[in-house]
Design a protein around this motif. Structure first.
Motif, PDB file in Angstrom:
ATOM      1  N   SER A  16       0.840  -1.195   0.000  1.00  0.00           N
ATOM      2  CA  SER A  16       0.000   0.000   0.000  1.00  0.00           C
ATOM      3  C   SER A  16       0.869   1.235   0.000  1.00  0.00           C
ATOM      4  O   SER A  16       2.031   1.188   0.392  1.00  0.00           O
ATOM      5  CB  SER A  16      -0.896  -0.002   1.235  1.00  0.00           C
ATOM      6  OG  SER A  16      -1.610   1.196   1.289  1.00  0.00           O
ATOM      7  N   ALA A  17       0.285   2.332  -0.425  1.00  0.00           N
ATOM      8  CA  ALA A  17       1.098   3.535  -0.609  1.00  0.00           C
ATOM      9  C   ALA A  17       1.299   4.317   0.682  1.00  0.00           C
ATOM     10  O   ALA A  17       2.284   5.000   0.833  1.00  0.00           O
ATOM     11  CB  ALA A  17       0.456   4.432  -1.661  1.00  0.00           C
ATOM     12  N   TYR A  18       0.407   4.197   1.599  1.00  0.00           N
ATOM     13  CA  TYR A  18       0.579   5.018   2.800  1.00  0.00           C
ATOM     14  C   TYR A  18       0.814   4.154   4.050  1.00  0.00           C
ATOM     15  O   TYR A  18       0.427   2.998   4.111  1.00  0.00           O
ATOM     16  CB  TYR A  18      -0.596   5.966   2.991  1.00  0.00           C
ATOM     17  CG  TYR A  18      -1.936   5.321   2.905  1.00  0.00           C
ATOM     18  CD1 TYR A  18      -2.581   5.209   1.673  1.00  0.00           C
ATOM     19  CD2 TYR A  18      -2.581   4.808   4.032  1.00  0.00           C
ATOM     20  CE1 TYR A  18      -3.830   4.621   1.572  1.00  0.00           C
ATOM     21  CE2 TYR A  18      -3.810   4.224   3.941  1.00  0.00           C
ATOM     22  CZ  TYR A  18      -4.444   4.136   2.706  1.00  0.00           C
ATOM     23  OH  TYR A  18      -5.660   3.546   2.626  1.00  0.00           O
ATOM     24  N   SER A  19       1.430   4.763   4.995  1.00  0.00           N
ATOM     25  CA  SER A  19       1.819   3.960   6.155  1.00  0.00           C
ATOM     26  C   SER A  19       0.969   4.289   7.371  1.00  0.00           C
ATOM     27  O   SER A  19       0.387   5.363   7.473  1.00  0.00           O
ATOM     28  CB  SER A  19       3.291   4.207   6.484  1.00  0.00           C
ATOM     29  OG  SER A  19       3.395   5.361   7.236  1.00  0.00           O
ATOM     30  N   ARG A  20       0.925   3.369   8.258  1.00  0.00           N
ATOM     31  CA  ARG A  20       0.149   3.508   9.482  1.00  0.00           C
ATOM     32  C   ARG A  20       1.059   3.998  10.595  1.00  0.00           C
ATOM     33  O   ARG A  20       2.191   3.576  10.709  1.00  0.00           O
ATOM     34  CB  ARG A  20      -0.339   2.109   9.860  1.00  0.00           C
ATOM     35  CG  ARG A  20      -1.731   2.031  10.367  1.00  0.00           C
ATOM     36  CD  ARG A  20      -1.988   0.585  10.626  1.00  0.00           C
ATOM     37  NE  ARG A  20      -1.678   0.308  12.020  1.00  0.00           N
ATOM     38  CZ  ARG A  20      -2.618  -0.038  12.898  1.00  0.00           C
ATOM     39  NH1 ARG A  20      -3.867  -0.152  12.514  1.00  0.00           N
ATOM     40  NH2 ARG A  20      -2.300  -0.288  14.140  1.00  0.00           N
TER      41      ARG A  20
ATOM     42  N   LEU B 207      -8.773  -7.578   8.616  1.00  0.00           N
ATOM     43  CA  LEU B 207      -7.390  -8.034   8.463  1.00  0.00           C
ATOM     44  C   LEU B 207      -6.761  -7.424   7.207  1.00  0.00           C
ATOM     45  O   LEU B 207      -5.675  -6.827   7.275  1.00  0.00           O
ATOM     46  CB  LEU B 207      -7.396  -9.572   8.388  1.00  0.00           C
ATOM     47  CG  LEU B 207      -6.039 -10.240   8.278  1.00  0.00           C
ATOM     48  CD1 LEU B 207      -5.281 -10.115   9.590  1.00  0.00           C
ATOM     49  CD2 LEU B 207      -6.196 -11.735   7.949  1.00  0.00           C
ATOM     50  N   PHE B 208      -7.444  -7.551   6.092  1.00  0.00           N
ATOM     51  CA  PHE B 208      -6.830  -7.067   4.851  1.00  0.00           C
ATOM     52  C   PHE B 208      -6.778  -5.545   4.802  1.00  0.00           C
ATOM     53  O   PHE B 208      -5.879  -4.975   4.206  1.00  0.00           O
ATOM     54  CB  PHE B 208      -7.544  -7.672   3.635  1.00  0.00           C
ATOM     55  CG  PHE B 208      -7.146  -9.118   3.445  1.00  0.00           C
ATOM     56  CD1 PHE B 208      -5.919  -9.432   2.876  1.00  0.00           C
ATOM     57  CD2 PHE B 208      -7.949 -10.155   3.880  1.00  0.00           C
ATOM     58  CE1 PHE B 208      -5.526 -10.757   2.730  1.00  0.00           C
ATOM     59  CE2 PHE B 208      -7.563 -11.475   3.743  1.00  0.00           C
ATOM     60  CZ  PHE B 208      -6.343 -11.790   3.173  1.00  0.00           C
ATOM     61  N   LYS B 209      -7.725  -4.913   5.477  1.00  0.00           N
ATOM     62  CA  LYS B 209      -7.654  -3.438   5.555  1.00  0.00           C
ATOM     63  C   LYS B 209      -6.422  -3.028   6.341  1.00  0.00           C
ATOM     64  O   LYS B 209      -5.676  -2.144   5.951  1.00  0.00           O
ATOM     65  CB  LYS B 209      -8.922  -2.906   6.219  1.00  0.00           C
ATOM     66  CG  LYS B 209      -9.979  -2.550   5.212  1.00  0.00           C
ATOM     67  CD  LYS B 209     -11.003  -1.591   5.812  1.00  0.00           C
ATOM     68  CE  LYS B 209     -12.258  -1.590   4.951  1.00  0.00           C
ATOM     69  NZ  LYS B 209     -13.216  -2.640   5.354  1.00  0.00           N
ATOM     70  N   GLU B 210      -6.203  -3.707   7.454  1.00  0.00           N
ATOM     71  CA  GLU B 210      -5.055  -3.342   8.303  1.00  0.00           C
ATOM     72  C   GLU B 210      -3.736  -3.678   7.617  1.00  0.00           C
ATOM     73  O   GLU B 210      -2.750  -2.984   7.805  1.00  0.00           O
ATOM     74  CB  GLU B 210      -5.154  -4.047   9.670  1.00  0.00           C
ATOM     75  CG  GLU B 210      -6.198  -3.404  10.547  1.00  0.00           C
ATOM     76  CD  GLU B 210      -5.990  -3.687  12.019  1.00  0.00           C
ATOM     77  OE1 GLU B 210      -4.870  -4.096  12.411  1.00  0.00           O
ATOM     78  OE2 GLU B 210      -6.954  -3.522  12.786  1.00  0.00           O
ATOM     79  N   ILE B 211      -3.747  -4.761   6.858  1.00  0.00           N
ATOM     80  CA  ILE B 211      -2.520  -5.115   6.124  1.00  0.00           C
ATOM     81  C   ILE B 211      -2.174  -3.989   5.155  1.00  0.00           C
ATOM     82  O   ILE B 211      -1.015  -3.592   5.027  1.00  0.00           O
ATOM     83  CB  ILE B 211      -2.704  -6.460   5.390  1.00  0.00           C
ATOM     84  CG1 ILE B 211      -2.673  -7.601   6.414  1.00  0.00           C
ATOM     85  CG2 ILE B 211      -1.626  -6.648   4.339  1.00  0.00           C
ATOM     86  CD1 ILE B 211      -3.021  -8.956   5.831  1.00  0.00           C
ATOM     87  N   GLU B 212      -3.187  -3.445   4.519  1.00  0.00           N
ATOM     88  CA  GLU B 212      -2.947  -2.336   3.583  1.00  0.00           C
ATOM     89  C   GLU B 212      -2.378  -1.131   4.313  1.00  0.00           C
ATOM     90  O   GLU B 212      -1.667  -0.329   3.737  1.00  0.00           O
ATOM     91  CB  GLU B 212      -4.252  -1.951   2.888  1.00  0.00           C
ATOM     92  CG  GLU B 212      -4.587  -2.897   1.766  1.00  0.00           C
ATOM     93  CD  GLU B 212      -5.724  -2.389   0.893  1.00  0.00           C
ATOM     94  OE1 GLU B 212      -6.176  -1.247   1.125  1.00  0.00           O
ATOM     95  OE2 GLU B 212      -6.144  -3.142   0.011  1.00  0.00           O
ATOM     96  N   GLU B 213      -2.727  -1.022   5.556  1.00  0.00           N
ATOM     97  CA  GLU B 213      -2.249   0.122   6.327  1.00  0.00           C
ATOM     98  C   GLU B 213      -0.855  -0.115   6.919  1.00  0.00           C
ATOM     99  O   GLU B 213      -0.342   0.728   7.646  1.00  0.00           O
ATOM    100  CB  GLU B 213      -3.245   0.434   7.456  1.00  0.00           C
ATOM    101  CG  GLU B 213      -4.523   1.057   6.927  1.00  0.00           C
ATOM    102  CD  GLU B 213      -5.612   1.094   7.981  1.00  0.00           C
ATOM    103  OE1 GLU B 213      -5.312   0.827   9.160  1.00  0.00           O
ATOM    104  OE2 GLU B 213      -6.764   1.375   7.618  1.00  0.00           O
ATOM    105  N   ARG B 214      -0.297  -1.278   6.634  1.00  0.00           N
ATOM    106  CA  ARG B 214       1.051  -1.558   7.157  1.00  0.00           C
ATOM    107  C   ARG B 214       2.001  -1.873   6.002  1.00  0.00           C
ATOM    108  O   ARG B 214       2.491  -3.002   5.881  1.00  0.00           O
ATOM    109  CB  ARG B 214       1.026  -2.770   8.103  1.00  0.00           C
ATOM    110  CG  ARG B 214       0.166  -2.568   9.330  1.00  0.00           C
ATOM    111  CD  ARG B 214       0.264  -3.766  10.233  1.00  0.00           C
ATOM    112  NE  ARG B 214      -0.609  -3.586  11.396  1.00  0.00           N
ATOM    113  CZ  ARG B 214      -0.391  -4.167  12.573  1.00  0.00           C
ATOM    114  NH1 ARG B 214       0.633  -4.973  12.733  1.00  0.00           N
ATOM    115  NH2 ARG B 214      -1.219  -3.950  13.565  1.00  0.00           N
TER     116      ARG B 214
END
Ligand code: ADP
Ligand code: MG
Length: 840
Positions: free
Chosen positions: A10-14, A144-151
C-alpha cells in the motif's frame, strides 16, 4: 485463488501500530449472546443493569419427582452480555481487537459454545446470504486485509485452513479445492502433530489468500462442505466442530530482520452442547449426539484443568478437538468465548449448563505473548555481515598497532605444518619462544603439542613392546598364556611378589607369542649375574660405596632416576649400560627387573655411613643449621631473662614512686607559682629511672619478638634439612638394597616400587629431636594431613606461644597491653633481619 505471493502493498503507512497492545486482563474473556426470540422467558431470565450478569430462575421440574435437590436460582457474572446486539456490535466489541493483535504477532481464538439453535454459527459465520448479517469471520477477514494495507512496511502473508471434526474424525473442508490435491493425500488420515512451533494438523491444506475476496471464497467453500446432519431441533445445526484458521506471517520490509512474527486466528464453531435426552435422536444421529457430548465433556475437563493453576497435566490429547486447540485456549493466546443462549423457557436447563461452562472458562489464565521466529537464512546473512565488519575492524586495529600481514582465516595445511615444526623445535630446544600471533595460531600450537605428545606415547609403548612382552591385565586369556609359559603371575595379572599393581603387567608370554627373542627372564638373569659379581667383588659390609661404579644403587638397570641428586653418576650409569635408554619408569616396568638378592645392612648402620659419605654435604648443613638454631635459642633465652629482670626493676621503681607519692600526700602537697606540684629530688630521680627502664623494656621486647621469629625460621630450616637428608638416604638405600622382603617395610608407593622423589616414613633414631622440634614437626604433619585444620592448629599454636610468653614474663605488662598477647602477629609479617643460614 491459490498462489504464493506477498500481500499487503500500500502507498501510505500507518502510525503507531508498532506498539504492542497489552490485554486488559490476564484470563480468557467470556461473553454471552442471547438469541433474539419473541418467546423470551422474561419471568425466568433476568438481565441485570450492569450489562454483565444474568439471573436464571427455574421452575421445579415435576418429572424429577417431588423430592429433588435441583438448584432453582442461578446467578452468572460474565465479562459482558449481548442482548439484541447486532453482528457489527458483537464484532466491534470483542473480536476486532483480536485481529489487530494477530497482526502484531499474538495468537487469537474466538469460540462459540451453546446448544444447537442458540446462534453459534450465526455468530461465527453469520448468514452467508446476507451481508449485514455476516458473522465474525467475514468481518475479521475484512478488517485483516484493511489493516494489512495500512502496514506497507511489513510483508504479511495470510493463509487459511478450514477443519471439521466429526465423530472424532477430521475432515479438510477445503479439500475440494484443486490446489489441496497436491498438499494432502486424501487416502491419508489427518493427524494432530506437536512440535516446538506449536500444534498443527498434518494433512490439512493451507491456502494463501491475497485479499479479502480470496479469503472469503475459502470460507464459503468450506461452509458448503460442512457436514450437516438432520436434526429434530434445527435442520441447519450441525453435530460437528468447525475450526476456521487464519495464519499470519509478518516480516518487516524496512529492517532486514531475521526476526519475524507468526500468529494464527482460530474461529471455532463448536457442536451443540445439548444433552442427548433432549434431541430424541435415534440410530446414527443418536450415536453422533453421544460423540458430541463426549468431546465437549473433554473440552470441559481441559477447561477445569486449565482453571486450576496447580494442575500440571492438562488432558489435551483426550480428543481431537482439545488436541487441536491445545495452543489456542488461554496460555499465550488471546481467547474469547461467546456463550450462545437460547432464551426461551424450554431451553432453561441448557441455558444454565451453557452459562456454567462459560463461568468456568473465565478462570482460565491467558497471558498473550508475541510469537517470534528467527529465519535461519536471514540470520546467517546478518552474521556474515557482522563477521565482515569485525574483520575490517581487526585489520584496522592491526594496522594501527603495526601488526602487519596477520590473517584471521582458518589455518591452511601449510600453516599447520609450519606451526607443528615450530612446536617440535621448541620442544627440542632449538627455538626459544613461540610468538603468539592470533587465536588460531595458539590453537594450532596446542594441537601441535598434543600430536607430539600422542606420538611420544605411541613410541614409548612401541619401544616397550620391542623390549618386553606386555600382558594386558584385563585379558584373562593373555594371563593364562603367560602362566602356561611359566611366568610367575597371579590370576589378576599381578607379578608374584609385586605389590598391588596398575597398568601393564610385565611377564613372559609363550615363545611363539614373542616378537623379540631377548626375553625379560633372560635379561634379568644376566643382570642378576652381573649384580652378584659386582657384590662379591667388594666389601658387602660397607654398602655405602657411593662413588663406586659397581655400587648396587647403579645396577638397577633401566631405572631413570629423574630427580637423582647426582646426575653425573646417572649419566655414567647409562654409559655403562651401553643400551638405548628405556623410559621404563613411565609404566612402572622397572620394578620387574629390580629384584636383588643380597641381604641389606641395617638401616641405622647404613644411615651413619650415608651421612659420612654420600650425604655428608647435607648432613654438614644440617649440623651447621642446628648450631645456629641453638645459639639463637640461647640468645633468646638470655634476652627473655633480661626482659624479666627489667620488668622486676620497673615494678620496684613503681612501688618506690608510690611510696613517695603517699608520703607527699600525707605531708600535704606543695605547689609552685604556676600551680605545679613540687616533688623531691629522689622522686624526680625515680621517675626518670622508670622512664629509662620502660624504654629499655620496650626495645628489648621488640628484639625478643624478632629473635623469636628467627628461631622459628631456623627451626624450619633444620626440619627441611632433616627431611631432605632422610629422603635422600631412603632413596639411596632403596635404590641400593631394595629387595622383595624389605620392600613393604620401606615403601608406601603402591605398584611402582620406590620412586625417586617419594618421601618415605623413615625417621632414623640417630637424629636427635628436642621437644620443641618435635612439637613443631607434629604440628606440621597434622597440617599436612588435613589442611582444613590450619585455622584450628594456628589458634592452638598461638595460645601455646602466649602461654610460653606469659610464663616468661611472669606478669602482665601494663605498658604494652597490646603486644604480649599477640606476639605472632609481627613475626608472621616481618622477615628475620639477620640470618646467614643457607642450605649450601
Ligand atoms: P447454532 O449454530 O448454534 O446451532 P444457528 O447459528 O444455526 O445456531 O442459529 C439458529 C437460527 O437462529 C438460525 O436460523 C439463525 O439465523 C438464527 N439466529 C441465531 N442467532 C441469531 C441472532 N442473534 N439474530 C438473528 N438470528 C439469529
Ligand atoms: Mg451451527
Amino acid at each position: 485463488m491459490y498462489s504464493r505471493g506477498v500481500t499487503g502493498l500500500s502507498a501510505y503507512s500507518r502510525e503507531s501500530n508498532q506498539e504492542r497492545r497489552p490485554r486488559k486482563s490476564n484470563r480468557v474473556q467470556v461473553w454471552a449472546r442471547i438469541r433474539p426470540t419473541s418467546q423470551f422467558a422474561h419471568n425466568c431470565l433476568e438481565l441485570n443493569q450492569d450489562g454483565r450478569s444474568i439471573n436464571v430462575h427455574m421452575k421445579k421440574d415435576g418429572r424429577k419427582g417431588v423430592v429433588n435437590n435441583q438448584i432453582l436460582d442461578w446467578s452468572f457474572r460474565l465479562d459482558g452480555i449481548f442482548h439484541n446486539a447486532s453482528q457489527d456490535h458483537v464484532f466491534g466489541n470483542v473480536a476486532s481487537e483480536l485481529v489487530t493483535s494477530a497482526l502484531d504477532g499474538y495468537n487469537g481464538t474466538v469460540m462459540c459454545y451453546g446448544q444447537t439453535g442458540a446462534g453459534k454459527t450465526f455468530t461465527i459465520t453469520g448468514a452467508t446470504e446476507n451481508y449485514k448479517q455476516r458473522g465474525i469471520v467475514p468481518r475479521a477477514l475484512s478488517q485483516l486485509f484493511k489493516e494489512i494495507e495500512e502496514r506497507p512496511e511489513y510483508a504479511i502473508t495470510v493463509r487459511v485452513s478450514y477443519l471439521e471434526i466429526y465423530n472424532e474424525n477430521m475432515f479438510d473442508l477445503l479439500s475440494t479445492l484443486p490446489e489441496s490435491w497436491n498438499q494432502a493425500n486424501p487416502e491419508q488420515q489427518m493427524v494432530v502433530v506437536e512440535n516446538q512451533d506449536g500444534v498443527f494438523v498434518k494433512g490439512l491444506s493451507h491456502h494463501i489468500a491475497q485479499n479479502e475476496e480470496e479469503a472469503l471464497n475459502f470460507l464459503f467453500e468450506g461452509e458448503t462442505n460442512r457436514a450437516i446432519a438432520a436434526h429434530s431441533l434445527n435442520k441447519q445445526s450441525s453435530r460437528s466442530h468447525c475450526i476456521f484458521t487464519v495464519y499470519i506471517e509478518t516480516r518487516s520490509r524496512v529492517q532486514s530482520n531475521a526476526r519475524y512474527t507468526v500468529s494464527k486466528l482460530n474461529f471455532v464453531d463448536l457442536a451443540g452442547s445439548e444433552r442427548l435426552g433432549k434431541t430424541k435422536s435415534e440410530g446414527k444421529t443418536q450415536q453422533e449426539a453421544m460423540y458430541i457430548n463426549k468431546s465437549l465433556t473433554f473440552l470441559e475437563q481441559v477447561i477445569v484443568a486449565l482453571a486450576d493453576r496447580r494442575r500440571e497435566h492438562i488432558p489435551f490429547r483426550q480428543s481431537k478437538l482439545t488436541h487441536c486447540l491445545k495452543d489456542s485456549i488461554g496460555g499465550s493466546c488471546n481467547t474469547l468465548l461467546i456463550a450462545n443462549v437460547w432464551g426461551e423457557s424450554p431451553q432453561l436447563e441448557e441455558t444454565v449448563s451453557t452459562l456454567r461452562f462459560a463461568t468456568r472458562m473465565m478462570c482460565v489464565a491467558s497471558e498473550p505473548s508475541v510469537n517470534e521466529v528467527y529465519d535461519p537464512a536471514v540470520l546467517v546473512k546478518k552474521l556474515q555481515k557482522e563477521i565482515q565488519y569485525l574483520k575490517n575492524e581487526l585489520a584496522m586495529h592491526d594496522t594501527l598497532t603495526n601488526r602487519t600481514q596477520i590473517t584471521y582465516e582458518p589455518l591452511s595445511e601449510q600453516q599447520r605444518y609450519e606451526i607443528r615444526q615450530q612446536v617440535r623445535r621448541y620442544l627440542e630446544g632449538s627455538l626459544e619462544d613461540i610468538d603468539i600471533i592470533n587465536i588460531r595460531q595458539i590453537q594450532g600450537t596446542f594441537e601441535g603439542f598434543k600430536d607430539i605428545y600422542l606420538q611420544m606415547e605411541r613410541d614409548v609403548e612401541e619401544r616397550l613392546r620391542q623390549k618386553f612382552t606386555l600382558i594386558d591385565r584385563t585379558d584373562p586369556a593373555a594371563i593364562a598364556a603367560a602362566q602356561q609359559a611359566g611366568v610367575a603371575i597371579t590370576d589378576d595379572g599381578t607379578l608374584v611378589g609385586e605389590p598391588d599393581g596398575q597398568g601393564f603387567g610385565v611377564g613372559m608370554a609363550p615363545k611363539v607369542a614373542k616378537a623379540d627373542p631377548s626375553s625379560v627372564v633372560q635379561l634379568k638373569k644376566k643382570e642378576r649375574e652381573k649384580d652378584r659379581k659386582s657384590r662379591t667383588g667388594r666389601d658387602t659390609k660397607s654398602p655405602v660405596g657411593g662413588k663406586s661404579i659397581s655400587s648396587p644403587s647403579q645396577s638397577a638397570k633401566g631405572e631413570r632416576d629423574i630427580k637423582s641428586p647426582h646426575p653425573s653418576e646417572r649419566e655414567k650409569r647409562d654409559d655403562r649400560d651401553g643400551e638405548a635408554p628405556t623410559p621404563t619408569s613411565i609404566s612402572g616396568v622397572s620394578r620387574a627387573d629390580k629384584i636383588l638378592t643380597s641381604t641389606p645392612p641395617p638401616r641405622t648402620e647404613a644411615f651413619e655411613e650415608f651421612k659420612a659419605d654420600r650425604g655428608s654435604e647435607i648432613n654438614r648443613v644440617l649440623v651447621e643449621n642446628k648450631q645456629i638454631l641453638n645459639s639463637k635459642k640461647q640468645s633468646y633465652a638470655e634476652l627473655a631473662r633480661q626482659v624479666n629482670s627489667n620488668k622486676v626493676e620497673i615494678d620496684r621503681t613503681r612501688d618506690r614512686l608510690e611510696k613517695y607519692r603517699m608520703e607527699r600526700e600525707d605531708n600535704g602537697p606543695q605547689y609552685n607559682e604556676e600551680g605545679d606540684v613540687i616533688i623531691s629530688e629522689e622522686e624526680f630521680f625515680e621517675i626518670k629511672r622508670l622512664k629509662d627502664f620502660k624504654m629499655q623494656y620496650k626495645s628489648d621486647f621488640e628484639e625478643l619478638k624478632n629473635l623469636k621469629a628467627e628461631v622459628q625460621y631456623c627451626q624450619k630450616l633444620v626440619e627441611q634439612c632433616r627431611q631432605r637428608l632422610v629422603q635422600e638416604f631412603d632413596n639411596w638405600y632403596s635404590e641400593s638394597f631394595v629387595g622383595p622382603s624389605e620392600e613393604n617395610q620401606t615403601s608406601q608407593a603402591h605398584g611402582h616400587g620406590v620412586r625417586p622423589g617419594v618421601q618415605l616414613p623413615f625417621n632414623p633414631s640417630s637424629i636427635p629431636e628436642d621437644e620443641h622440634e618435635k612439637f613443631d614437626r607434629l604440628q606440621m604433619e597434622l597440617l599436612m594431613n588435613n589442611p582444613d585444620s590450619a585455622a584450628f592448629y594456628n589458634a592452638q599454636m598461638r595460645t601455646q606461644r602466649r602461654k610460653t610468653y606469659e610464663t616468661a614474663m611472669s606478669q602482665p605488662q601494663p605498658s604494652f597491653r597490646k603486644s604480649p598477647g599477640t606476639p605472632t602477629m609481627s613475626i608472621r609479617n616481618k622477615p628475620p633481619n639477620m640470618l646467614q643460614v643457607s642450605m649450601g
